[in-house]
Write an enzyme that holds these catalytic residues in place. Sequence first.
Site, PDB file in Angstrom:
ATOM      1  CE  LYS A 181      -9.137   6.233  -1.477  1.00 58.42           C
ATOM      2  NZ  LYS A 181      -7.990   5.352  -1.157  1.00 58.42           N
ATOM      3  NE  ARG A 191      -3.739   8.839   7.084  1.00 56.45           N
ATOM      4  CZ  ARG A 191      -4.611   8.453   6.155  1.00 56.45           C
ATOM      5  NH1 ARG A 191      -4.865   9.252   5.137  1.00 56.45           N
ATOM      6  NH2 ARG A 191      -5.213   7.293   6.229  1.00 56.45           N
ATOM      7  NE  ARG A 193      -4.776   2.897   5.732  1.00 55.28           N
ATOM      8  CZ  ARG A 193      -3.950   3.881   5.379  1.00 55.28           C
ATOM      9  NH1 ARG A 193      -2.747   3.961   5.906  1.00 55.28           N
ATOM     10  NH2 ARG A 193      -4.330   4.783   4.513  1.00 55.28           N
ATOM     11  NE  ARG A 239      -0.397   8.825   2.813  1.00 57.82           N
ATOM     12  CZ  ARG A 239      -1.601   8.347   2.493  1.00 57.82           C
ATOM     13  NH1 ARG A 239      -2.118   8.602   1.303  1.00 57.82           N
ATOM     14  NH2 ARG A 239      -2.265   7.602   3.336  1.00 57.82           N
ATOM     15  NE  ARG A 252     -11.613   3.035   3.521  1.00 57.39           N
ATOM     16  CZ  ARG A 252     -11.030   4.224   3.407  1.00 57.39           C
ATOM     17  NH1 ARG A 252     -11.735   5.295   3.215  1.00 57.39           N
ATOM     18  NH2 ARG A 252      -9.722   4.324   3.478  1.00 57.39           N
TER      19      ARG A 252
HETATM   20  P1  AMP Z   1      -8.531   7.500   4.472  1.00 54.41           P
HETATM   21  O1  AMP Z   1      -8.117   8.850   4.894  1.00 54.41           O
HETATM   22  O2  AMP Z   1      -9.612   7.511   3.422  1.00 54.41           O
HETATM   23  O3  AMP Z   1      -7.379   6.599   4.108  1.00 54.41           O
HETATM   24  O4  AMP Z   1      -9.225   6.813   5.758  1.00 54.41           O
HETATM   25  C1  AMP Z   1      -8.482   6.569   6.939  1.00 54.41           C
HETATM   26  C2  AMP Z   1      -9.244   5.614   7.850  1.00 54.41           C
HETATM   27  O5  AMP Z   1     -10.509   6.189   8.199  1.00 54.41           O
HETATM   28  C3  AMP Z   1      -9.588   4.260   7.239  1.00 54.41           C
HETATM   29  O6  AMP Z   1      -8.506   3.340   7.315  1.00 54.41           O
HETATM   30  C4  AMP Z   1     -10.773   3.864   8.115  1.00 54.41           C
HETATM   31  O7  AMP Z   1     -10.352   3.424   9.389  1.00 54.41           O
HETATM   32  C5  AMP Z   1     -11.495   5.189   8.301  1.00 54.41           C
HETATM   33  N1  AMP Z   1     -12.496   5.401   7.219  1.00 54.41           N
HETATM   34  C6  AMP Z   1     -12.474   6.378   6.261  1.00 54.41           C
HETATM   35  N2  AMP Z   1     -13.547   6.272   5.454  1.00 54.41           N
HETATM   36  C7  AMP Z   1     -14.260   5.215   5.896  1.00 54.41           C
HETATM   37  C8  AMP Z   1     -15.465   4.568   5.474  1.00 54.41           C
HETATM   38  N3  AMP Z   1     -16.141   5.002   4.414  1.00 54.41           N
HETATM   39  N4  AMP Z   1     -15.885   3.491   6.191  1.00 54.41           N
HETATM   40  C9  AMP Z   1     -15.234   3.055   7.272  1.00 54.41           C
HETATM   41  N5  AMP Z   1     -14.075   3.587   7.702  1.00 54.41           N
HETATM   42  C10 AMP Z   1     -13.594   4.658   7.034  1.00 54.41           C
END
Ligand code: AMP
Length: 218
Positions: free
Chosen positions: A13, A161, A172, A127, A88
């Site tokens: 994404k 990460r 996740r 990654r 989400r």
């Molecule tokens: P990402 O970088 O999109 O994979 O997000 C990493 C982490 O940030 C996720 O596993 C959540 O813990 C948190 N996170 C990101 N976006 C959201 C969202 N819209 N709602 C809740 N937690 C989020």
Amino acid sequence: MRIVLVGPPGAGKGTQAAYLAKNLSIPHISTGDLFRANISQGTDLGKQARSFMDAGQLVPDEVTIGMAKDRMAQPDAEGGFLLDGFPRNVGQAEALDATLSGKGVALDAVLDLEVPEDEVVKRIAGRRICRNDSAHVFHVTYNPPKTDGVCDECGGELYQRGDDSEETVRTRLEVYHRETEPIIDHYRAQGLVVTISALGKVTEVTERAMDALKQSQG
Ligand code: AMP
């Protein structure tokens, strides 16, 4: 255009969002990036988000929705945006719908990136991301940098990460199936969902996505 990008962790994404946002001249808004920026700046919001992120859980809606709305209210997002990682869950999707309709605008498409589960785990475990720019993404096997640990694009340090460990990835994924997948049905009912395969080269997926978005608007 106002677009939501949805897909499991590891679907690409962030990578696709960066290219698509550039092609479409709209800002790329990633709630994950916003949280990570808050964490590295040591803000209260970052402190609130950190433990949830480390555990692979969603940050509570009270924190997330306000942050996403603030970002969408910035002048650069007036004419459109590409949301990556928000909404989400269905509560966030409803909050987004209400915010947009309050402004008299609406989403144009929800782009759903599909990728098989075993591929997701392989992709995430290898990654590596650049500290300078999270759109600079490498993979130790599939897309290795020329020099170990160094970003080809800008020379930045590559890191893994904290929430990319295999155990957290499994959490996740569970959270994705339970909380996030239902938003696809939510938006399907509005006729907004466009599904594409996220397999293949990055450039192929971007082309596929651009074609699908054009068709959905045609
Ligand atoms: P990402 O970088 O999109 O994979 O997000 C990493 C982490 O940030 C996720 O596993 C959540 O813990 C948190 N996170 C990101 N976006 C959201 C969202 N819209 N709602 C809740 N937690 C989020």
